[in-house]
Design a protein around this motif. Sequence first.
Motif, PDB file in Angstrom:
ATOM      1  N   GLN A  94      -5.019  -1.343   8.423  1.00 53.56           N
ATOM      2  CA  GLN A  94      -5.456  -0.867   7.218  1.00 53.56           C
ATOM      3  C   GLN A  94      -7.005  -1.096   6.889  1.00 53.56           C
ATOM      4  O   GLN A  94      -7.574  -2.240   7.216  1.00 53.56           O
ATOM      5  CB  GLN A  94      -4.507  -1.476   6.179  1.00 53.56           C
ATOM      6  N   GLU A  95      -7.834  -0.309   5.990  1.00 51.88           N
ATOM      7  CA  GLU A  95      -8.955  -0.858   5.498  1.00 51.88           C
ATOM      8  C   GLU A  95      -8.910  -1.048   3.841  1.00 51.88           C
ATOM      9  O   GLU A  95      -8.073  -0.529   3.121  1.00 51.88           O
ATOM     10  CB  GLU A  95     -10.012   0.458   5.711  1.00 51.88           C
ATOM     11  N   LEU A 148     -12.719  -6.051   1.967  1.00 52.30           N
ATOM     12  CA  LEU A 148     -11.888  -7.132   2.370  1.00 52.30           C
ATOM     13  C   LEU A 148     -11.325  -7.137   3.830  1.00 52.30           C
ATOM     14  O   LEU A 148     -11.012  -6.253   4.408  1.00 52.30           O
ATOM     15  CB  LEU A 148     -10.654  -7.097   1.458  1.00 52.30           C
ATOM     16  N   MET A 149     -11.450  -8.572   4.395  1.00 49.01           N
ATOM     17  CA  MET A 149     -10.932  -8.833   5.635  1.00 49.01           C
ATOM     18  C   MET A 149      -9.649  -9.496   5.335  1.00 49.01           C
ATOM     19  O   MET A 149      -9.676 -10.685   4.744  1.00 49.01           O
ATOM     20  CB  MET A 149     -11.920  -9.647   6.492  1.00 49.01           C
ATOM     21  N   LEU A 150      -8.623  -8.917   5.701  1.00 50.65           N
ATOM     22  CA  LEU A 150      -7.119  -9.661   5.474  1.00 50.65           C
ATOM     23  C   LEU A 150      -6.966 -10.256   6.694  1.00 50.65           C
ATOM     24  O   LEU A 150      -7.122  -9.930   7.731  1.00 50.65           O
ATOM     25  CB  LEU A 150      -6.124  -8.600   4.786  1.00 50.65           C
ATOM     26  N   PHE A 201       4.750   0.774   1.023  1.00 49.97           N
ATOM     27  CA  PHE A 201       4.884  -0.092   2.050  1.00 49.97           C
ATOM     28  C   PHE A 201       4.617  -1.716   1.565  1.00 49.97           C
ATOM     29  O   PHE A 201       3.543  -1.857   0.729  1.00 49.97           O
ATOM     30  CB  PHE A 201       4.202  -0.032   3.246  1.00 49.97           C
ATOM     31  N   GLY A 202       5.310  -2.592   1.887  1.00 46.94           N
ATOM     32  CA  GLY A 202       4.959  -3.987   1.912  1.00 46.94           C
ATOM     33  C   GLY A 202       4.879  -4.829   3.222  1.00 46.94           C
ATOM     34  O   GLY A 202       5.745  -4.579   3.895  1.00 46.94           O
ATOM     35  N   VAL A 203       3.905  -5.646   3.095  1.00 42.83           N
ATOM     36  CA  VAL A 203       3.628  -6.288   4.555  1.00 42.83           C
ATOM     37  C   VAL A 203       3.703  -7.640   4.253  1.00 42.83           C
ATOM     38  O   VAL A 203       3.082  -8.342   3.432  1.00 42.83           O
ATOM     39  CB  VAL A 203       2.432  -5.721   5.009  1.00 42.83           C
ATOM     40  N   THR A 204       4.647  -8.414   5.224  1.00 46.09           N
ATOM     41  CA  THR A 204       4.356  -9.673   5.453  1.00 46.09           C
ATOM     42  C   THR A 204       4.206 -10.318   6.841  1.00 46.09           C
ATOM     43  O   THR A 204       3.971  -9.407   7.501  1.00 46.09           O
ATOM     44  CB  THR A 204       5.977 -10.136   4.930  1.00 46.09           C
ATOM     45  N   TYR A 256       0.983  -1.045   0.031  1.00 41.39           N
ATOM     46  CA  TYR A 256      -0.058  -0.259  -0.118  1.00 41.39           C
ATOM     47  C   TYR A 256       0.734   1.295   0.118  1.00 41.39           C
ATOM     48  O   TYR A 256       1.908   1.260   0.356  1.00 41.39           O
ATOM     49  CB  TYR A 256      -0.845  -0.157   1.024  1.00 41.39           C
ATOM     50  N   SER A 257       0.123   2.290  -0.543  1.00 42.17           N
ATOM     51  CA  SER A 257       0.938   3.751  -0.296  1.00 42.17           C
ATOM     52  C   SER A 257       0.466   4.563   0.682  1.00 42.17           C
ATOM     53  O   SER A 257      -0.705   4.588   0.694  1.00 42.17           O
ATOM     54  CB  SER A 257       0.880   4.301  -1.912  1.00 42.17           C
TER      55      SER A 257
END
Length: 250
Positions: free
Chosen positions: A232-233, A224-226, A171-174, A164-165
């Motif tokens: 984050q939404e 979406l539910m992650l 940013f990248g999320v793991t 996401y920006s």
Amino acid sequence: MKILIIEDEARAANQLQILLKECFFNYDLLGILDSVVDVIDWYQKNAAPDLIFMDIQLADGLSFEIFQKVKIEAPIIFTTAFDQYAIQAFKVNSIDYLLKPIQNTDMQAAIDKFTKNNMSTGIDQAVLSKLLTSMQTSNQRKGILVKDGNGFIQIRTEDLQYIYSEDSITFGVTNEGRYIIEETIDHLIQSLDPGQFFRINRGQIISKTAIEKIQPYFNHRVKLMLLNPRNQEFIVSRPKTAEFKSWLNT
């Protein structure tokens, strides 16, 4: 001079107008469109512009898809963050381009070229088809370089849950954490596996494996539910909702 701007980032569209003003280019702006669907609809209801500034990656897909639905005869100046191979293809087919981030001198050169020729360059449909296929499928990367303290590490794309920006930072999320990526959302989506990753809106890319649940959302969108949302939404934009649902079924 009547121009149409096709660009899915408001800041980039504003920057185009600033550069045109700095180059003393007089024009009437017919509109700013941000999706393939909107452009097709606009062309069915309006007279053609004299000149088009067209981004390649739009809110709901590649701008090349427009030419499969609408006959565009106006000269086009593409704006792009794509790799050199694509730019060379544009040059071969006499399609002008501006490489992001756009410089004043590049804008002036493109305007000078348009002013001298002031005619449609024509678009080779065979080459267009090859470009569209190539950009959708080639160079699917396996890793991404991210910041880690004062240095860099490489993370595997298969470990990415979403990108996401925020405040012009990507940013990248793991599962291990959040990392800064020194690339734009526009650039990243072109090199990720389209079967695994989907750009749900202008500022978010999600991995199929990160989705836990999908809920209806107002205005014909979905939320979406992650598995690891980190506050984050995630809301799929309306132009992309149908394509997103189809993507999940593949």
